[in-house]
Motif scaffolding. Structure first.
Motif, PDB file in Angstrom:
ATOM      1  N   SER A  48       0.802  -1.270   0.170  1.00  0.00           N
ATOM      2  CA  SER A  48      -0.211  -0.207   0.166  1.00  0.00           C
ATOM      3  C   SER A  48       1.222   1.250  -0.197  1.00  0.00           C
ATOM      4  CB  SER A  48      -0.913  -0.111   1.654  1.00  0.00           C
ATOM      5  OG  SER A  48      -1.643  -1.109   1.136  1.00  0.00           O
ATOM      6  N   ALA A  49       1.875   1.435   0.561  1.00  0.00           N
ATOM      7  CA  ALA A  49       2.433   2.663   0.810  1.00  0.00           C
ATOM      8  C   ALA A  49       3.687   2.741  -0.863  1.00  0.00           C
ATOM      9  CB  ALA A  49       4.156   2.183   1.710  1.00  0.00           C
ATOM     10  N   TYR A  50       3.998   1.288  -1.208  1.00  0.00           N
ATOM     11  CA  TYR A  50       4.287   1.607  -2.385  1.00  0.00           C
ATOM     12  C   TYR A  50       3.542   2.013  -3.028  1.00  0.00           C
ATOM     13  CZ  TYR A  50       7.668   0.124  -6.346  1.00  0.00           C
ATOM     14  OH  TYR A  50       7.961   0.326  -7.343  1.00  0.00           O
ATOM     15  N   LEU A  51       2.429   1.593  -3.364  1.00  0.00           N
ATOM     16  CA  LEU A  51       1.046   2.490  -4.893  1.00  0.00           C
ATOM     17  C   LEU A  51       0.930   3.360  -3.852  1.00  0.00           C
ATOM     18  CD1 LEU A  51      -1.178  -1.130  -4.695  1.00  0.00           C
ATOM     19  CD2 LEU A  51       0.781  -0.322  -6.352  1.00  0.00           C
ATOM     20  N   GLN A  52       1.174   4.057  -2.862  1.00  0.00           N
ATOM     21  CA  GLN A  52       0.366   5.179  -2.326  1.00  0.00           C
ATOM     22  C   GLN A  52       1.430   6.656  -3.462  1.00  0.00           C
ATOM     23  OE1 GLN A  52       0.314   5.686   1.604  1.00  0.00           O
ATOM     24  NE2 GLN A  52      -1.877   4.627   1.611  1.00  0.00           N
ATOM     25  N   LEU A  53       3.166   6.031  -3.432  1.00  0.00           N
ATOM     26  CA  LEU A  53       3.976   6.522  -3.507  1.00  0.00           C
ATOM     27  C   LEU A  53       3.901   6.880  -5.193  1.00  0.00           C
ATOM     28  CD1 LEU A  53       6.406   8.164  -3.674  1.00  0.00           C
ATOM     29  CD2 LEU A  53       7.885   6.176  -3.556  1.00  0.00           C
ATOM     30  N   LEU A  54       3.461   5.924  -5.950  1.00  0.00           N
ATOM     31  CA  LEU A  54       3.541   5.793  -7.359  1.00  0.00           C
ATOM     32  C   LEU A  54       1.922   6.590  -7.438  1.00  0.00           C
ATOM     33  CD1 LEU A  54       3.218   1.685  -9.421  1.00  0.00           C
ATOM     34  CD2 LEU A  54       5.196   3.446  -8.745  1.00  0.00           C
ATOM     35  N   ASP A  55       1.123   6.191  -6.505  1.00  0.00           N
ATOM     36  CA  ASP A  55      -0.467   7.676  -7.109  1.00  0.00           C
ATOM     37  C   ASP A  55       0.102   8.872  -6.869  1.00  0.00           C
ATOM     38  OD1 ASP A  55      -3.214   8.038  -7.030  1.00  0.00           O
ATOM     39  OD2 ASP A  55      -2.925   9.085  -5.115  1.00  0.00           O
ATOM     40  N   ALA A  56       1.045   9.693  -5.947  1.00  0.00           N
ATOM     41  CA  ALA A  56       1.862  10.572  -5.209  1.00  0.00           C
ATOM     42  C   ALA A  56       2.678  10.924  -6.778  1.00  0.00           C
ATOM     43  CB  ALA A  56       2.666  10.876  -4.033  1.00  0.00           C
ATOM     44  N   HIS A  57       3.784  10.227  -7.397  1.00  0.00           N
ATOM     45  CA  HIS A  57       4.563  10.383  -8.578  1.00  0.00           C
ATOM     46  C   HIS A  57       3.475  10.967  -9.423  1.00  0.00           C
ATOM     47  CE1 HIS A  57       9.297  10.372  -7.250  1.00  0.00           C
ATOM     48  NE2 HIS A  57       8.466   9.332  -6.919  1.00  0.00           N
ATOM     49  N   ALA A  58       2.172  10.297  -9.859  1.00  0.00           N
ATOM     50  CA  ALA A  58       1.222  10.079 -11.141  1.00  0.00           C
ATOM     51  C   ALA A  58       0.363  11.661 -11.045  1.00  0.00           C
ATOM     52  CB  ALA A  58       0.517   9.253 -11.056  1.00  0.00           C
ATOM     53  N   HIS A  59       0.677  11.724  -9.664  1.00  0.00           N
ATOM     54  CA  HIS A  59      -0.588  13.188  -9.853  1.00  0.00           C
ATOM     55  C   HIS A  59       0.703  14.286  -9.490  1.00  0.00           C
ATOM     56  CE1 HIS A  59      -3.789  11.251  -7.520  1.00  0.00           C
ATOM     57  NE2 HIS A  59      -4.006  12.482  -7.341  1.00  0.00           N
ATOM     58  N   VAL A  60       1.890  14.401  -9.461  1.00  0.00           N
ATOM     59  CA  VAL A  60       3.108  15.091  -9.890  1.00  0.00           C
ATOM     60  C   VAL A  60       3.181  15.100 -11.311  1.00  0.00           C
ATOM     61  CG1 VAL A  60       4.742  15.878  -9.784  1.00  0.00           C
ATOM     62  CG2 VAL A  60       4.317  15.530  -7.613  1.00  0.00           C
ATOM     63  N   THR A  61       3.345  14.266 -12.062  1.00  0.00           N
ATOM     64  CA  THR A  61       3.291  14.663 -13.500  1.00  0.00           C
ATOM     65  C   THR A  61       1.843  15.112 -14.387  1.00  0.00           C
ATOM     66  OG1 THR A  61       4.275  12.019 -13.485  1.00  0.00           O
ATOM     67  CG2 THR A  61       3.797  13.007 -15.741  1.00  0.00           C
ATOM     68  N   LEU A  62       0.660  14.715 -13.569  1.00  0.00           N
ATOM     69  CA  LEU A  62      -0.069  14.692 -14.195  1.00  0.00           C
ATOM     70  C   LEU A  62      -0.457  16.649 -14.362  1.00  0.00           C
ATOM     71  CD1 LEU A  62      -3.590  15.017 -15.340  1.00  0.00           C
ATOM     72  CD2 LEU A  62      -4.553  14.104 -13.070  1.00  0.00           C
ATOM     73  N   ALA A  63       0.095  17.315 -12.947  1.00  0.00           N
ATOM     74  CA  ALA A  63      -0.165  18.592 -12.325  1.00  0.00           C
ATOM     75  C   ALA A  63       0.935  19.563 -13.348  1.00  0.00           C
ATOM     76  CB  ALA A  63      -0.093  18.768 -11.278  1.00  0.00           C
ATOM     77  N   GLU A  64       2.455  18.775 -13.649  1.00  0.00           N
ATOM     78  CA  GLU A  64       2.950  19.407 -14.047  1.00  0.00           C
ATOM     79  C   GLU A  64       2.414  19.672 -15.759  1.00  0.00           C
ATOM     80  OE1 GLU A  64       6.746  17.591 -12.316  1.00  0.00           O
ATOM     81  OE2 GLU A  64       5.982  16.791 -13.950  1.00  0.00           O
ATOM     82  N   ALA A  65       1.807  18.322 -16.222  1.00  0.00           N
ATOM     83  CA  ALA A  65       0.666  18.353 -17.867  1.00  0.00           C
ATOM     84  C   ALA A  65       0.476  19.967 -17.656  1.00  0.00           C
ATOM     85  CB  ALA A  65       0.478  17.392 -18.093  1.00  0.00           C
ATOM     86  N   GLU A  66      -0.264  19.854 -16.886  1.00  0.00           N
ATOM     87  CA  GLU A  66      -1.684  21.008 -16.476  1.00  0.00           C
ATOM     88  C   GLU A  66      -1.168  22.126 -16.737  1.00  0.00           C
ATOM     89  OE1 GLU A  66      -5.548  19.691 -14.657  1.00  0.00           O
ATOM     90  OE2 GLU A  66      -3.963  18.454 -13.159  1.00  0.00           O
ATOM     91  N   LEU A  67       0.022  22.224 -15.895  1.00  0.00           N
ATOM     92  CA  LEU A  67       0.424  23.518 -15.277  1.00  0.00           C
ATOM     93  C   LEU A  67       1.375  24.065 -16.492  1.00  0.00           C
ATOM     94  CD1 LEU A  67       1.102  25.712 -13.652  1.00  0.00           C
ATOM     95  CD2 LEU A  67       3.288  24.807 -12.977  1.00  0.00           C
ATOM     96  N   ALA A  68       1.671  23.166 -17.435  1.00  0.00           N
ATOM     97  CA  ALA A  68       2.264  23.692 -18.402  1.00  0.00           C
ATOM     98  C   ALA A  68       1.671  24.090 -19.570  1.00  0.00           C
ATOM     99  CB  ALA A  68       3.328  22.581 -19.195  1.00  0.00           C
ATOM    100  N   ALA A  69       0.153  23.326 -19.639  1.00  0.00           N
ATOM    101  CA  ALA A  69      -1.012  23.523 -20.515  1.00  0.00           C
ATOM    102  C   ALA A  69      -1.689  24.886 -20.724  1.00  0.00           C
ATOM    103  CB  ALA A  69      -1.839  22.443 -20.963  1.00  0.00           C
ATOM    104  N   LEU A  70      -1.907  24.712 -19.357  1.00  0.00           N
ATOM    105  CA  LEU A  70      -2.586  26.505 -18.695  1.00  0.00           C
ATOM    106  C   LEU A  70      -1.549  27.507 -19.039  1.00  0.00           C
ATOM    107  CD1 LEU A  70      -4.241  25.162 -15.286  1.00  0.00           C
ATOM    108  CD2 LEU A  70      -4.955  25.754 -17.467  1.00  0.00           C
ATOM    109  N   GLU A  71      -0.368  27.585 -18.481  1.00  0.00           N
ATOM    110  CA  GLU A  71       0.480  28.423 -18.910  1.00  0.00           C
ATOM    111  C   GLU A  71       0.867  28.694 -20.354  1.00  0.00           C
ATOM    112  OE1 GLU A  71       3.892  27.010 -17.301  1.00  0.00           O
ATOM    113  OE2 GLU A  71       3.726  28.161 -15.088  1.00  0.00           O
ATOM    114  N   ASP A  72       0.514  27.785 -21.318  1.00  0.00           N
ATOM    115  CA  ASP A  72       0.553  27.985 -22.545  1.00  0.00           C
ATOM    116  C   ASP A  72      -1.077  29.178 -22.718  1.00  0.00           C
ATOM    117  OD1 ASP A  72       1.242  27.887 -25.565  1.00  0.00           O
ATOM    118  OD2 ASP A  72      -0.557  26.806 -25.360  1.00  0.00           O
TER     119      ASP A  72
END
Length: 334
Positions: free
Chosen positions: A102-126
């Motif tokens: 569960s701790a490992y999957l939570q870490l993967l989930d946190a990384h996925a949210h970072v990737t998603l937020a970075e992609a959204e931020l790049a799109a919105l800044e554009d």
């Protein structure tokens, strides 16, 4: 801690078995006696003399039970408790596996949210840059440009939270493994949980009832409680022992002054309880209540296990269908 708890339960078996083995005792005592002795002499005159002597005594005694219903059931109860402790230890191990996963999957989930937020931020800044360019050319409005900038800043705040979740998830995984997770391996893009058929669900439930260590621990607790009822019932039964001793006494009493005795005894001792103030009956009823409680806890564990198996299989099935739908959404988006 779980391993030491298991070892303590295992040691209960030789402790209980010891009551069925011979008990050998060696005792030694030496008393210094000081006093006076008064007696009439031949002329009927009172004579007083001092009496000072030592009285050493050595004894070696052996007791071997022949019939001890309490000890037999105590041993059976300890063995059942040992089996329950082994099942509980396996349950602790599976719980550790579950917490680490569960701790490992939570870490993967946190990384996925970072990737998603970075992609959204790049799109919105554009989008914000394009809105600013349209404003400069006179084809856009300040409201559009401000709205795009505001949306980008909101996502930037989400990105900060997501990165903080990554740090917390890394610390949680390090708490279980003792290592800092510098790199984590994500699941394959095409990974899909296996969807179980209704027949397989029944197989899962049968296997869960037969192999679940928590249920096995409850079954051992019911067995141990049954032996406890028999053990307390032994308070109404006789006890038969073989007893023997070798004793050497010197100056055992004033009448045996300056005399030594060597005694050897061997016999059978029968102890029959007659009345104990009602304590035995109360102990039996108490043990019977504990037995009923253990049976109800076992029934509750089985029902909870069946419910949890069905719930987890439904979650896996829904997750597989949701993943398929999301993949189609990605294809449509591309």
């Amino acid at each position: 801690a779980a391993a030491q708890e298991l070892e303590a339960a295992r040691l209960g078996v030789p402790i209980a078995r010891a009551s069925l083995m011979p008990q050998v005792t060696l005792s030694y005592s030496n008393a210094a006696v000081t006093g006076t002795r008064e007696f009439p002499n031949a002329s009927l005159q009172e004579v007083t003399t001092r009496v000072d002597y030592e009285s050493p005594q050595t004894a070696l005694s052996v007791r071997m039970p022949l019939f001890n219903y309490d000890a037999w059931n105590r041993l059976d109860q300890a063995m059942a408790q040992g089996r329950g402790a082994e099942a509980a230890f396996r349950a602790r191990g599976l719980d550790l596996v579950d917490r680490v996963a569960s701790a490992y999957l939570q870490l993967l989930d946190a990384h996925a949210h970072v990737t998603l937020a970075e992609a959204e931020l790049a799109a919105l800044e554009d989008q914000a840059r394009r809105a600013e360019q349209r404003l400069r050319r006179g084809v856009g409005t300040r409201t559009e440009e401000a709205s795009a900038r505001g949306s980008a800043e909101l996502v930037r705040a989400r990105l900060i939270d997501a990165r903080e979740r990554v740090v917390v998830a890394q610390a949680q995984l390090r708490r279980f493994t003792g290592r800092w997770p510098d790199h984590v391996l994500d699941a394959p893009q095409e990974f899909r949980p296996v969807v179980e058929t209704p027949a397989a669900v029944r197989d899962w439930m049968d296997a869960g009832l037969a192999q679940n260590p928590a249920i096995q621990a409850r079954q051992a607790a019911v067995e141990a409680a049954g032996y406890a009822v028999k053990r307390n019932t032994a308070g109404h039964l006789p006890r038969l022992d073989v007893v023997g001793s070798i004793a050497r006494n010197r100056n055992e009493s004033l009448a045996n002054l300056n005399q030594s005795s060597n005694l050897r005894t061997l016999g059978i001792q029968l102890s029959m309880p007659l009345y104990s103030g009602g304590g035995v009956d109360a102990a039996v009823r108490q043990a019977q209540a504990d037995l009923v409680r253990a049976e109800e806890e076992l029934r509750n564990e089985r029902e909870s296990n069946s419910y949890e198996i069905q719930r987890q299989l439904q979650i896996a099935d829904a997750a597989a269908r949701r993943a398929d739908a999301l993949r189609k959404a990605v294809e449509a988006g591309e």
